[in-house]
Design an enzyme around this catalytic site. Sequence first.
Site, PDB file in Angstrom:
ATOM      1  N   GLU A 274       0.832  -1.207   0.000  1.00  0.00           N
ATOM      2  CA  GLU A 274       0.000   0.000   0.000  1.00  0.00           C
ATOM      3  C   GLU A 274       0.874   1.268   0.000  1.00  0.00           C
ATOM      4  O   GLU A 274       1.810   1.374   0.784  1.00  0.00           O
ATOM      5  CB  GLU A 274      -0.888  -0.011   1.242  1.00  0.00           C
ATOM      6  CG  GLU A 274      -1.753   1.228   1.423  1.00  0.00           C
ATOM      7  CD  GLU A 274      -2.471   1.236   2.757  1.00  0.00           C
ATOM      8  OE1 GLU A 274      -3.416   2.025   2.907  1.00  0.00           O
ATOM      9  OE2 GLU A 274      -2.082   0.445   3.651  1.00  0.00           O
ATOM     10  N   LYS A 332      -9.330   2.346  -2.848  1.00  0.00           N
ATOM     11  CA  LYS A 332      -9.832   1.897  -1.542  1.00  0.00           C
ATOM     12  C   LYS A 332     -11.154   2.583  -1.221  1.00  0.00           C
ATOM     13  O   LYS A 332     -11.279   3.803  -1.367  1.00  0.00           O
ATOM     14  CB  LYS A 332      -8.788   2.201  -0.465  1.00  0.00           C
ATOM     15  CG  LYS A 332      -9.159   1.682   0.921  1.00  0.00           C
ATOM     16  CD  LYS A 332      -8.047   1.987   1.922  1.00  0.00           C
ATOM     17  CE  LYS A 332      -8.381   1.422   3.304  1.00  0.00           C
ATOM     18  NZ  LYS A 332      -7.335   1.747   4.294  1.00  0.00           N
ATOM     19  N   CYS A 380      -5.326  -2.627   2.683  1.00  0.00           N
ATOM     20  CA  CYS A 380      -5.223  -2.492   4.140  1.00  0.00           C
ATOM     21  C   CYS A 380      -6.423  -3.098   4.842  1.00  0.00           C
ATOM     22  O   CYS A 380      -6.732  -4.267   4.677  1.00  0.00           O
ATOM     23  CB  CYS A 380      -5.016  -1.011   4.505  1.00  0.00           C
ATOM     24  SG  CYS A 380      -4.576  -0.729   6.235  1.00  0.00           S
TER      25      CYS A 380
END
Length: 504
Positions: A274, A332, A380
Amino acid sequence: MTASLTARLSALKGWRADVTAFAAGLVSALSLPPVYVLPSLLVGIPVLLCLIQGAHRPLVAARRGWWFGFGLHLIGLYWITEAILIEAARFWWLVPFAVPALSAVLAVFIAVPAALVWRAGPGWRAAFALAGTWVLADLARQFVATGFPWNPLGSVWAFPGRLGDIMIQPASLIGTHGLTAITILLASLPLLGWAWRAGGAVLLVLWFGYGLIRIDQPVPPPPDITVLLIQGNVAQGQKWDRSLMVSIFRRYLALTQQAVAQAGGHPSVVVWPETASPAQLQTDPEARRLIAEAADGAPVLAGSVRFDAAGYPLNSLFALGADGVIEGIYDKWHLVPFGEYQPAWLPLGIQVVPGGGFARGPGPRTLHIPGLPPAGALICYEAIFPSQVIDPNDRPEWMVNVTNDAWFGNSTGPRQHLIAARMRAVEEGLPLMRAANTGISAGFDAKGHELGRIGSQTTGILPVALPAALPVTLYARFGLLLPGSVALGLAIIGLIGRSRRRWW
């Protein structure tokens, strides 16, 4: 648990009962990853049930449940303090309050079940009611205020090795939430008679037997692809230091060259963690060219920040093909409140990530990259949300989870995060490859078996042969409906019946 001890616990009043509930929560936290002291639940859950049954009204039962939940989450979430210490210059005053405040909020999701269980009275009905209402509250915890379903009790079975592989297989049927319900039922057995304990033993045998059979079932032939996981091990305090950006980028290029050389020309895909790229890959063709050159023609999945048309940043995963061409982008969509954005529903002015915060992506998406099986991307903490990790209308053949757990140091946080990702592999019947900045990077097959890892706080590469996807699991087909139905059924059985207790 003896009758005399049960009576003594049920007779506790006032602060003594509250302190006992708090201690029971602390003890129960020892069952969580990475400690896995499962017998602690055989102490904590029966104590909680005794205290609930001994309450003279539902609000008192709720208070005792709250104290239990406060102790459970206080230990389970201590690692959040590590993230605040990264930004201690701005949030030093928050250090003693953050974890207790979050634990206090999450404890409400145990206080409400405790109040409901009070109505069931003692015995097996209370055990059924607690298992059912606990899971219903956990399902609510997954969605309320964008959700935070961290450390469900169903994850306590995910211990390392073959035994753990076996015990998590029923997640393919009822998910981690369903395992939570069974775990609470089993933990309640010390309060029940020998017939119930024998039934619990039979349930464990059936559970183990199903897991053993499933884990040894043959799997389809795997694709001929090696996943090259890159762990750059960049300290959080260095990631956005402009003077270090070039050296960080060069580190990832060098690791990529090393990984591709080790693959020896075998078809591969490189995965960076990430926000690993300090360069903005959307607008920096030279950075993309250098990455493609280092990958020697292999596609690369790299985390990077990009900006939308309105100028808001997005936490993204770029799929780069030959010559650095952008083959796809995933943004995300499950953002961390007070970490990645400032929620409008509670504007406290607290945001750990510097800047104005990230914009939200559209939702789960499958990346179609030439030469690779379709991939479902997770960034994540998106990996902690059961049944919300892939696009069911475009089912991928593997999942890739990129994360930056440098915020949490060498604590239990990254290890618990890893277990959440492992549970998603079992639930969906899909292999999952995980690249983490400072660890733990790892690969799992579609049954949650670990294929390799790079330890915490280590720089390295991990080549993993991509396993095959399994047919759609029962849980993947029906999602949260299955554990929700199990939980609702248990709650109804426990609460609808004879009881001389009244709500007033």
